[in-house]
Enzyme design. Sequence first.
Site, PDB file in Angstrom:
ATOM      1  N   THR A   1       5.848 -37.508  -3.136  1.00  9.12           N
ATOM      2  CA  THR A   1       4.947 -37.965  -2.845  1.00  9.12           C
ATOM      3  C   THR A   1       4.282 -38.956  -1.606  1.00  9.12           C
ATOM      4  O   THR A   1       5.059 -39.446  -0.969  1.00  9.12           O
ATOM      5  CB  THR A   1       4.160 -39.970  -3.518  1.00  9.12           C
ATOM      6  OG1 THR A   1       4.257 -39.726  -5.472  1.00  9.12           O
ATOM      7  CG2 THR A   1       3.206 -40.346  -3.988  1.00  9.12           C
TER       8      THR A   1
ATOM      9  N   PHE B   1      -1.322 -48.217 -21.397  1.00  9.41           N
ATOM     10  CA  PHE B   1      -1.547 -49.198 -19.704  1.00  9.41           C
ATOM     11  C   PHE B   1      -1.971 -50.394 -19.773  1.00  9.41           C
ATOM     12  O   PHE B   1      -2.448 -50.864 -18.757  1.00  9.41           O
ATOM     13  CB  PHE B   1      -1.427 -48.278 -18.420  1.00  9.41           C
ATOM     14  CG  PHE B   1      -0.308 -47.481 -18.150  1.00  9.41           C
ATOM     15  CD1 PHE B   1       1.181 -47.968 -17.179  1.00  9.41           C
ATOM     16  CD2 PHE B   1      -0.618 -46.089 -17.841  1.00  9.41           C
ATOM     17  CE1 PHE B   1       1.905 -46.842 -16.906  1.00  9.41           C
ATOM     18  CE2 PHE B   1       0.445 -45.110 -18.514  1.00  9.41           C
ATOM     19  CZ  PHE B   1       1.586 -45.454 -17.067  1.00  9.41           C
TER      20      PHE B   1
ATOM     21  N   VAL C   1      12.352 -35.695  -9.870  1.00 11.14           N
ATOM     22  CA  VAL C   1      11.674 -35.360  -9.855  1.00 11.14           C
ATOM     23  C   VAL C   1      11.874 -33.350  -9.531  1.00 11.14           C
ATOM     24  O   VAL C   1      11.773 -32.423 -10.572  1.00 11.14           O
ATOM     25  CB  VAL C   1      10.521 -35.118  -8.730  1.00 11.14           C
ATOM     26  CG1 VAL C   1       9.400 -34.142  -8.568  1.00 11.14           C
ATOM     27  CG2 VAL C   1       9.425 -36.734  -9.001  1.00 11.14           C
TER      28      VAL C   1
ATOM     29  N   GLY D   1       3.462 -58.249 -19.208  1.00 10.92           N
ATOM     30  CA  GLY D   1       5.465 -58.144 -19.570  1.00 10.92           C
ATOM     31  C   GLY D   1       5.735 -58.963 -18.238  1.00 10.92           C
ATOM     32  O   GLY D   1       5.239 -59.856 -17.749  1.00 10.92           O
TER      33      GLY D   1
ATOM     34  N   CYS E   1       8.258 -45.376  -8.298  1.00  8.51           N
ATOM     35  CA  CYS E   1       7.066 -45.372  -8.238  1.00  8.51           C
ATOM     36  C   CYS E   1       5.349 -46.623  -7.782  1.00  8.51           C
ATOM     37  O   CYS E   1       5.717 -46.706  -6.652  1.00  8.51           O
ATOM     38  CB  CYS E   1       6.232 -44.343  -9.046  1.00  8.51           C
ATOM     39  SG  CYS E   1       7.226 -43.186  -8.688  1.00  8.51           S
TER      40      CYS E   1
ATOM     41  N   GLU F   1       3.239 -35.041  -8.026  1.00  6.49           N
ATOM     42  CA  GLU F   1       3.929 -34.737  -9.234  1.00  6.49           C
ATOM     43  C   GLU F   1       3.103 -36.047 -10.439  1.00  6.49           C
ATOM     44  O   GLU F   1       3.332 -36.418  -9.840  1.00  6.49           O
ATOM     45  CB  GLU F   1       5.426 -34.511  -9.360  1.00  6.49           C
ATOM     46  CG  GLU F   1       6.311 -35.056 -10.967  1.00  6.49           C
ATOM     47  CD  GLU F   1       5.635 -33.790 -11.661  1.00  6.49           C
ATOM     48  OE1 GLU F   1       5.456 -32.237 -11.309  1.00  6.49           O
ATOM     49  OE2 GLU F   1       4.481 -33.954 -12.937  1.00  6.49           O
ATOM     50  N   PHE F   2       3.004 -35.945 -11.082  1.00  7.75           N
ATOM     51  CA  PHE F   2       2.435 -37.132 -12.526  1.00  7.75           C
ATOM     52  C   PHE F   2       3.610 -37.233 -13.410  1.00  7.75           C
ATOM     53  O   PHE F   2       3.014 -37.580 -14.461  1.00  7.75           O
ATOM     54  CB  PHE F   2       1.233 -36.752 -12.696  1.00  7.75           C
ATOM     55  CG  PHE F   2      -0.198 -36.236 -12.052  1.00  7.75           C
ATOM     56  CD1 PHE F   2      -0.291 -37.602 -11.361  1.00  7.75           C
ATOM     57  CD2 PHE F   2       0.075 -35.468 -11.225  1.00  7.75           C
ATOM     58  CE1 PHE F   2      -1.372 -37.604  -9.989  1.00  7.75           C
ATOM     59  CE2 PHE F   2      -1.110 -34.794 -10.183  1.00  7.75           C
ATOM     60  CZ  PHE F   2      -1.674 -36.482  -9.638  1.00  7.75           C
TER      61      PHE F   2
ATOM     62  N   ARG G   1      16.008 -48.716 -10.293  1.00  4.22           N
ATOM     63  CA  ARG G   1      14.968 -49.192  -8.710  1.00  4.22           C
ATOM     64  C   ARG G   1      14.059 -50.047  -8.821  1.00  4.22           C
ATOM     65  O   ARG G   1      13.019 -49.120  -9.922  1.00  4.22           O
ATOM     66  CB  ARG G   1      14.639 -47.498  -8.109  1.00  4.22           C
ATOM     67  CG  ARG G   1      15.402 -46.837  -8.205  1.00  4.22           C
ATOM     68  CD  ARG G   1      15.590 -45.612  -7.209  1.00  4.22           C
ATOM     69  NE  ARG G   1      14.688 -44.654  -8.511  1.00  4.22           N
ATOM     70  CZ  ARG G   1      14.280 -43.318  -7.690  1.00  4.22           C
ATOM     71  NH1 ARG G   1      15.073 -42.899  -6.842  1.00  4.22           N
ATOM     72  NH2 ARG G   1      14.113 -42.640  -8.942  1.00  4.22           N
TER      73      ARG G   1
ATOM     74  N   GLY H   1       8.101 -51.822 -12.029  1.00  2.00           N
ATOM     75  CA  GLY H   1       9.034 -51.650 -11.572  1.00  2.00           C
ATOM     76  C   GLY H   1       8.749 -50.044 -11.026  1.00  2.00           C
ATOM     77  O   GLY H   1       8.827 -49.573 -11.707  1.00  2.00           O
TER      78      GLY H   1
HETATM   79  P1  NAD Z   1      15.714 -39.345  -6.178  1.00  2.00           P
HETATM   80  O1  NAD Z   1      15.782 -40.781  -5.029  1.00  2.00           O
HETATM   81  O2  NAD Z   1      15.868 -38.958  -7.314  1.00  2.00           O
HETATM   82  O3  NAD Z   1      15.505 -37.630  -5.294  1.00  2.00           O
HETATM   83  C1  NAD Z   1      15.884 -37.381  -4.919  1.00  2.00           C
HETATM   84  C2  NAD Z   1      16.740 -36.461  -3.832  1.00  2.00           C
HETATM   85  O4  NAD Z   1      17.256 -36.022  -2.936  1.00  2.00           O
HETATM   86  C3  NAD Z   1      18.000 -37.535  -4.009  1.00  2.00           C
HETATM   87  O5  NAD Z   1      18.849 -35.865  -5.041  1.00  2.00           O
HETATM   88  C4  NAD Z   1      18.966 -36.769  -2.780  1.00  2.00           C
HETATM   89  O6  NAD Z   1      19.926 -36.534  -2.191  1.00  2.00           O
HETATM   90  C5  NAD Z   1      17.953 -35.471  -2.347  1.00  2.00           C
HETATM   91  N1  NAD Z   1      17.256 -35.209  -0.647  1.00  2.00           N
HETATM   92  C6  NAD Z   1      17.597 -36.216   0.476  1.00  2.00           C
HETATM   93  N2  NAD Z   1      17.986 -35.616   1.450  1.00  2.00           N
HETATM   94  C7  NAD Z   1      17.724 -34.343   1.445  1.00  2.00           C
HETATM   95  C8  NAD Z   1      17.642 -33.778   2.231  1.00  2.00           C
HETATM   96  N3  NAD Z   1      17.354 -33.612   3.468  1.00  2.00           N
HETATM   97  N4  NAD Z   1      18.276 -32.261   1.658  1.00  2.00           N
HETATM   98  C9  NAD Z   1      18.062 -32.368   0.773  1.00  2.00           C
HETATM   99  N5  NAD Z   1      18.506 -33.051  -0.097  1.00  2.00           N
HETATM  100  C10 NAD Z   1      17.922 -34.283  -0.281  1.00  2.00           C
HETATM  101  O7  NAD Z   1      13.723 -39.037  -5.978  1.00  2.00           O
HETATM  102  P2  NAD Z   1      12.577 -39.060  -6.636  1.00  2.00           P
HETATM  103  O8  NAD Z   1      12.508 -40.388  -7.663  1.00  2.00           O
HETATM  104  O9  NAD Z   1      13.088 -37.716  -8.335  1.00  2.00           O
HETATM  105  O10 NAD Z   1      11.435 -39.336  -6.291  1.00  2.00           O
HETATM  106  C11 NAD Z   1      11.448 -37.628  -5.483  1.00  2.00           C
HETATM  107  C12 NAD Z   1       9.367 -38.085  -4.943  1.00  2.00           C
HETATM  108  O11 NAD Z   1       9.113 -37.315  -5.949  1.00  2.00           O
HETATM  109  C13 NAD Z   1       9.151 -39.319  -4.459  1.00  2.00           C
HETATM  110  O12 NAD Z   1       8.517 -39.404  -3.193  1.00  2.00           O
HETATM  111  C14 NAD Z   1       8.657 -39.426  -5.564  1.00  2.00           C
HETATM  112  O13 NAD Z   1       7.605 -41.198  -5.403  1.00  2.00           O
HETATM  113  C15 NAD Z   1       8.335 -38.571  -6.323  1.00  2.00           C
HETATM  114  N6  NAD Z   1       7.889 -39.051  -7.861  1.00  2.00           N
HETATM  115  C16 NAD Z   1       9.127 -39.710  -7.825  1.00  2.00           C
HETATM  116  C17 NAD Z   1       8.026 -39.386  -9.837  1.00  2.00           C
HETATM  117  C18 NAD Z   1       9.119 -40.206 -10.807  1.00  2.00           C
HETATM  118  O14 NAD Z   1       9.034 -40.983 -11.481  1.00  2.00           O
HETATM  119  N7  NAD Z   1      10.470 -40.254 -10.295  1.00  2.00           N
HETATM  120  C19 NAD Z   1       7.148 -39.307 -10.104  1.00  2.00           C
HETATM  121  C20 NAD Z   1       6.557 -38.714  -9.153  1.00  2.00           C
HETATM  122  C21 NAD Z   1       6.817 -38.139  -8.036  1.00  2.00           C
END
Ligand code: NAD
Length: 433
Positions: free
Chosen positions: A121, A250, A11, A254, A261, A149-150, A329, A258
């Site tokens: 989130t 959706f 994100v 399948g 999220c 974020e969506f 993941r 996973g």
């Molecule tokens: P991610 O694990 O890919 O990235 C998180 C990052 O934060 C990592 O690089 C980590 O090293 C860093 N981090 C952790 N602690 C920190 C700190 N104290 N200071 C600085 N950096 C730090 O996670 P993501 O998939 O990007 O998801 C982030 C958030 O967004 C989550 O809450 C997730 O639920 C939400 N989200 C994810 C998606 C998706 O598709 N992946 C979509 C919408 C919302």
Amino acid sequence: MNIAVIGTGYVGLVAGGCFAESGNDVWCVDIDAEKIEKLKKGIIPIYEPGLPEIVERNVREERLTFTTDFDAAVKKSLVIFVAVGTPPTPSGAADLTAVLNVARSIGRAMDRYKVIVVKSTVPVGTSEKIREVLKKETKQPFDLLSNPEFLKQGAAVEDFMKPDRVVVGADDVRAGEILRDLYAPFVRTGSPVLLVDVRTAEMLKYAANAFLAARISFMNELANLCEEVGANVDMIRKGLASDSRIGPAFLFPGVGFGGSCFPKDIRALIDTGRQHQYDMKILEAVDAVNQRQAARFGEKIRKHFKDGLRDKRFGVWGLSFKPRTNDMRYAPSIKIIESLLGEGASVAAYDPEAMDEAKKIFGNRIQLSSSNYGCIEGADALLIVTEWQAFRNPNFDRIKAVMRQHVIFDGRNIYDPVQLRQLGFAYYSVGRV
Ligand code: NAD
């Protein structure tokens, strides 16, 4: 505008890149020094179509900077986005450790008014916890906003650049307007910016993911029943999708959903319900059906190989939790492969983008092949676990030539059962007999 994005994952990196792309000066911060070093060298740690070009251009044009210097990034910025992970705890509740640590560090680094925006989130009520942490650390004024974020992994840049909507949770309208301005370049074609209160914004993100997950579990349940009664879930899906009240998204059955999220977000919402003495009965069923779905795929395999899986060899196509991402993941592939290994089978696997991730998870316990055909050499069965485009039209003669037995378990319904049987395969899919 000067912006800091804390957390440079799926994100944060996309948000940082896209905000820079629209002219802002962005500092992307992470505690993972190795990740930041790679990003500084132009190595993008995730697979996300369109992202490398955006990062490269904005670094070159000096609008995008990667750093581990948290304090400097906070001091330079007016708006600070928090985009760190909120993984599940064993109880299902969201783990807020990283979010609250970041809040503490922002509080300590602040030297004047800041707009702090939570993009991670987080469960309803988290902003109040963050506010308390900030107030303990700083006397400087701030506004705290929620901006869930969506984006979808695999289409993250496109989604960020052209969102269906932007949700801004702000208890103070003026602060909300700052975000409205920031997002203006992305909503020029008329997508709404929904300005709501913070609690509603926090809840909305979970509502969206829970609803989408529910559609998938609903279809998986229907597909399973189709198998029992001899109906075809493909046609059921098309019939449902063409109903304008339902729509097509959706509805694909399948091996279960996973990713980082859906599984964690439905459990976190169930947990929020629990904390308010409210049973989220539908979501509990969504979760249970999903857990059962990967296991059901395994049952089909066991039913076919009646004499057991010991010494059988399986070729797996697709490891990421969905196509167009390297993210593994909570990928169904992990559960499926672990259960095969647990019964003494050997596994070779191929994925167009997730091989490095697979290596971290399985080490040398499975063979990682450099091509999809290589991975089924001598295999007793081919398993389709992720529906990458490259698997949709394979050379079936080549498949037959290299496999030991001609058996396909298609967990994503990407082939035509009639055609596959005509070609001489024992073919199993989901919800189609
Ligand atoms: P991610 O694990 O890919 O990235 C998180 C990052 O934060 C990592 O690089 C980590 O090293 C860093 N981090 C952790 N602690 C920190 C700190 N104290 N200071 C600085 N950096 C730090 O996670 P993501 O998939 O990007 O998801 C982030 C958030 O967004 C989550 O809450 C997730 O639920 C939400 N989200 C994810 C998606 C998706 O598709 N992946 C979509 C919408 C919302």
